[in-house]
Design a protein around this motif. Structure first.
Motif, PDB file in Angstrom:
ATOM      1  N   GLN A 162       7.993  15.468  76.891  1.00 48.93           N
ATOM      2  CA  GLN A 162       9.421  15.140  76.845  1.00 48.93           C
ATOM      3  C   GLN A 162       9.630  13.651  77.058  1.00 48.93           C
ATOM      4  O   GLN A 162      10.492  13.016  76.430  1.00 48.93           O
ATOM      5  N   ARG A 163       8.835  13.042  77.958  1.00 48.13           N
ATOM      6  CA  ARG A 163       8.940  11.601  78.198  1.00 48.13           C
ATOM      7  C   ARG A 163       8.639  10.818  76.933  1.00 48.13           C
ATOM      8  O   ARG A 163       9.356   9.872  76.581  1.00 48.13           O
ATOM      9  N   ALA A 164       7.582  11.192  76.230  1.00 42.23           N
ATOM     10  CA  ALA A 164       7.213  10.494  74.997  1.00 42.23           C
ATOM     11  C   ALA A 164       8.315  10.618  73.946  1.00 42.23           C
ATOM     12  O   ALA A 164       8.674   9.638  73.279  1.00 42.23           O
ATOM     13  N   LYS A 165       8.876  11.815  73.791  1.00 46.60           N
ATOM     14  CA  LYS A 165       9.939  12.015  72.802  1.00 46.60           C
ATOM     15  C   LYS A 165      11.176  11.197  73.144  1.00 46.60           C
ATOM     16  O   LYS A 165      11.823  10.626  72.262  1.00 46.60           O
ATOM     17  N   THR A 166      11.502  11.127  74.439  1.00 46.59           N
ATOM     18  CA  THR A 166      12.691  10.386  74.856  1.00 46.59           C
ATOM     19  C   THR A 166      12.515   8.890  74.615  1.00 46.59           C
ATOM     20  O   THR A 166      13.419   8.217  74.114  1.00 46.59           O
ATOM     21  N   ILE A 167      11.345   8.357  74.978  1.00 51.12           N
ATOM     22  CA  ILE A 167      11.093   6.928  74.747  1.00 51.12           C
ATOM     23  C   ILE A 167      11.166   6.606  73.265  1.00 51.12           C
ATOM     24  O   ILE A 167      11.760   5.596  72.856  1.00 51.12           O
ATOM     25  N   LEU A 168      10.581   7.457  72.433  1.00 51.22           N
ATOM     26  CA  LEU A 168      10.584   7.217  70.992  1.00 51.22           C
ATOM     27  C   LEU A 168      12.010   7.270  70.435  1.00 51.22           C
ATOM     28  O   LEU A 168      12.392   6.457  69.582  1.00 51.22           O
ATOM     29  N   LYS A 169      12.805   8.199  70.933  1.00 50.66           N
ATOM     30  CA  LYS A 169      14.176   8.331  70.452  1.00 50.66           C
ATOM     31  C   LYS A 169      15.012   7.111  70.818  1.00 50.66           C
ATOM     32  O   LYS A 169      15.778   6.587  69.992  1.00 50.66           O
ATOM     33  N   VAL A 170      14.858   6.633  72.039  1.00 49.37           N
ATOM     34  CA  VAL A 170      15.597   5.447  72.479  1.00 49.37           C
ATOM     35  C   VAL A 170      15.130   4.216  71.706  1.00 49.37           C
ATOM     36  O   VAL A 170      15.944   3.395  71.261  1.00 49.37           O
ATOM     37  N   ALA A 171      13.820   4.073  71.536  1.00 51.62           N
ATOM     38  CA  ALA A 171      13.285   2.915  70.805  1.00 51.62           C
ATOM     39  C   ALA A 171      13.778   2.903  69.360  1.00 51.62           C
ATOM     40  O   ALA A 171      14.113   1.839  68.822  1.00 51.62           O
ATOM     41  N   ALA A 172      13.837   4.059  68.728  1.00 54.23           N
ATOM     42  CA  ALA A 172      14.313   4.126  67.346  1.00 54.23           C
ATOM     43  C   ALA A 172      15.770   3.688  67.247  1.00 54.23           C
ATOM     44  O   ALA A 172      16.163   2.994  66.290  1.00 54.23           O
ATOM     45  N   GLU A 173      16.579   4.047  68.237  1.00 52.52           N
ATOM     46  CA  GLU A 173      17.985   3.635  68.212  1.00 52.52           C
ATOM     47  C   GLU A 173      18.121   2.132  68.470  1.00 52.52           C
ATOM     48  O   GLU A 173      18.978   1.459  67.884  1.00 52.52           O
ATOM     49  N   ILE A 174      17.267   1.584  69.336  1.00 53.10           N
ATOM     50  CA  ILE A 174      17.278   0.142  69.570  1.00 53.10           C
ATOM     51  C   ILE A 174      16.955  -0.607  68.280  1.00 53.10           C
ATOM     52  O   ILE A 174      17.611  -1.589  67.917  1.00 53.10           O
ATOM     53  N   VAL A 175      15.947  -0.121  67.561  1.00 56.14           N
ATOM     54  CA  VAL A 175      15.569  -0.761  66.294  1.00 56.14           C
ATOM     55  C   VAL A 175      16.706  -0.636  65.282  1.00 56.14           C
ATOM     56  O   VAL A 175      16.992  -1.582  64.536  1.00 56.14           O
TER      57      VAL A 175
ATOM     58  N   ALA B  11      23.312   5.127  74.660  1.00 50.78           N
ATOM     59  CA  ALA B  11      23.456   6.489  75.193  1.00 50.78           C
ATOM     60  C   ALA B  11      24.413   7.311  74.341  1.00 50.78           C
ATOM     61  O   ALA B  11      24.144   8.479  74.038  1.00 50.78           O
ATOM     62  N   GLU B  12      25.529   6.723  73.952  1.00 52.76           N
ATOM     63  CA  GLU B  12      26.503   7.453  73.133  1.00 52.76           C
ATOM     64  C   GLU B  12      25.951   7.756  71.744  1.00 52.76           C
ATOM     65  O   GLU B  12      26.255   8.808  71.158  1.00 52.76           O
ATOM     66  N   ALA B  13      25.141   6.853  71.206  1.00 51.41           N
ATOM     67  CA  ALA B  13      24.623   7.039  69.847  1.00 51.41           C
ATOM     68  C   ALA B  13      23.630   8.196  69.768  1.00 51.41           C
ATOM     69  O   ALA B  13      23.561   8.888  68.745  1.00 51.41           O
ATOM     70  N   ILE B  14      22.860   8.422  70.829  1.00 53.88           N
ATOM     71  CA  ILE B  14      21.825   9.456  70.762  1.00 53.88           C
ATOM     72  C   ILE B  14      22.129  10.643  71.666  1.00 53.88           C
ATOM     73  O   ILE B  14      21.295  11.546  71.814  1.00 53.88           O
ATOM     74  N   GLY B  15      23.307  10.647  72.287  1.00 57.76           N
ATOM     75  CA  GLY B  15      23.717  11.809  73.075  1.00 57.76           C
ATOM     76  C   GLY B  15      22.968  11.999  74.367  1.00 57.76           C
ATOM     77  O   GLY B  15      22.654  13.130  74.743  1.00 57.76           O
ATOM     78  N   MET B  16      22.663  10.908  75.062  1.00 56.28           N
ATOM     79  CA  MET B  16      22.009  10.996  76.362  1.00 56.28           C
ATOM     80  C   MET B  16      22.874  10.330  77.417  1.00 56.28           C
ATOM     81  O   MET B  16      23.838   9.635  77.095  1.00 56.28           O
TER      82      MET B  16
END
Length: 474
Positions: free
Chosen positions: A331-344, A367-372
């Motif tokens: 779950q940690r890996a998926k969350t980091i990847l999801k946040v990094a993709a939104e930053i990019v 946070a608003e863009a990815i629902g976290m």
């Protein structure tokens, strides 16, 4: 009016986090080095965990092997996850997964672990804040101030802006700042050099009117204009020499005592590469990902031969802990990847053009863009780095407040100011007002005072000092 006592029965809902959920949240904010150390300790402690794929000819575990592993785990002491616990009252991040009812792990570190870990400035001040006040509002403001200090110990955010963001009165923000400034190291929490030195002198009972005047004219000290200093301070040459000697004994950057020397190269947790079609491919760095699996074969074999209740309980505990850890790491890996993709996605122009194209971006917008939850994003970007074709940057580098009319990142504006000053000629040194006009011509609306603030943050001298340096020496 008669006073009376009575008992009432009320029902209510409250959010309670299990130890496993607390540890999942803390795992999210660990750096890859801290995570590797934690996983290595778990591999030593838990016989059901294995690193990578098990070899085909692995021997079948015996009861004796299991009992030795149990003794080793018991000798290792309580399970520890490094890093600060969640802030009291903070919402549970949406990405932390489901909590189970089984509680594992003692959250209190042993004394040896505390001594082995270097205390950061934030931790040092947080500990003092916990002891200094029990006022919840003052503690919340104080925590935000502590987390906004730079590595030298100076406040980086305007106090009025902080008060507006936290929706508190400016007087309450001032009171919190005064409290922080009373902590050790002396001088911490200052807004500028004069205030930092003044705090230290006040604690030594040496902040007399002449010294206050000297601190108000530090620009004369920098220019070594001693004649002007004697005049404004009303002291003779000997007294001025004593005052300057006392100033030199002070610490202009008190926070640096808690900054460890950089010994490790910044290793990216996320890699960003340009795809053949011009888009960007975001992936986790495989070198920083722990590779552990739950060895169910080991569990099945040992479960057949174990007899004592305490051994069965230990085996069950190992199974639940191993299952939790593998799920949490995934779950940690998926969350980091999801946040990094939104930053990019939000900072795509940076990856094409560089720092000058950085856009304003906040934790809230991601946070608003990815629902976290915003606190989840804060934990993800802590202690993480992104490897790009333009170098490796901390994740926090991509977050910057807006300036001017809100269309430009403060970091991009500072970068442009540095470029303008670097390109100026000795015969045409740019004043802050001239820089503001040039930025306006580029479509960046900023005031002269904002230019001066950014220039000082970049440690660039004023136009008068730069002009003086360009003058030929007699």
């Amino acid at each position: 009016m008669n006073a009376m006592q009575r008992l009432e029965l009320r029902q209510g809902q409250s959010l309670t986090m299990t130890p496993q959920l607390v540890q999942s949240i803390k795992l999210l904010q660990l750096s890859h080095a801290e995570l590797a150390a934690y996983v290595e300790a778990e591999l030593e402690r838990n016989p059901l965990l294995q690193e990578g794929e098990a070899p085909a000819d692995a021997p079948v575990p015996s009861l004796a092997d299991f009992l030795r592993a149990k003794q080793k785990a018991e000798a290792a002491g309580p399970r520890i996850v490094p890093g600060p616990p969640p802030t009291r009252g903070e919402a549970v991040p949406a990405s932390s997964g489901q909590a189970t009812s089984a509680g594992h792990g003692e959250l209190k570190p042993e004394m040896g672990d505390l001594l082995a870990q270097a205390t950061s400035l934030t931790e040092h001040l947080q500990a003092q804040l916990d002891l200094a006040t029990s006022d919840p509002k003052l503690r919340v403001i104080g925590e935000h101030l502590i987390h906004n200090l730079d590595e030298a110990g100076y406040v980086t955010e305007d106090l009025a802006e902080l008060a507006a963001r936290l929706r508190v009165a400016p007087e309450e923000a001032e009171a919190a700042l005064e409290l922080i400034q009373s902590f050790e190291p002396s001088g911490v929490g200052a807004r500028d050099l004069a205030e930092c030195l003044g705090i230290q002198l006040r604690e030594r009972d040496r902040l007399d009117p002449a010294m206050q005047t000297l601190l108000a004219h530090l620009h004369l000290v920098a220019r070594r204009d001693f004649a002007a200093l004697r005049k404004v301070c009303g002291v003779d040459e000997e007294d001025l020499a004593d005052m300057l000697a006392e100033i030199r004994r002070l610490e202009p950057k008190p926070g640096l005592a808690f900054t460890p020397a950089p010994i490790d190269v910044l290793v990216p947790d996320v890699l960003v590469r340009t795809a053949p079609d011009g888009s960007f491919h975001v992936e986790l760095n495989p070198d920083t990902l722990p590779r552990i699996l739950l060895n169910r074969t080991y569990y099945a074999e040992v479960a057949k031969v174990v007899r004592k209740d305490e051994d069965r309980n230990f085996l069950s505990d190992c199974l639940q802990t191993a299952s939790w850890l593998t799920r949490s790491l995934d779950q940690r890996a998926k969350t980091i990847l999801k946040v990094a993709a939104e930053i990019v996605r939000q900072q795509e122009e940076f990856f094409r053009q560089g720092v000058a194209a950085l856009r304003p971006m906040t934790l809230k917008s991601v946070a608003e863009a990815i629902g976290m939850h915003e606190s989840t994003i804060s934990r993800v970007v802590a202690n993480k780095a992104v490897g790009t074709e333009r170098g490796t940057h901390p994740m926090k580098f991509f977050f910057s407040a807006a300036t001017g009319e809100g269309e430009h990142s403060a970091k991009a504006v500072r970068h442009r100011i540095r470029q303008l000053i670097a390109a100026e000629s000795p015969a045409d040194v740019l004043s802050d007002e001239a820089i503001a006009q040039k930025l306006k011509a580029d479509g960046i609306q900023v005031a002269r005072r904002t230019v001066a603030k950014y220039r000082e943050a970049l440690r660039i001298p004023s136009s008068a000092d730069r002009r003086r340096r360009h003058r030929p020496k007699a």
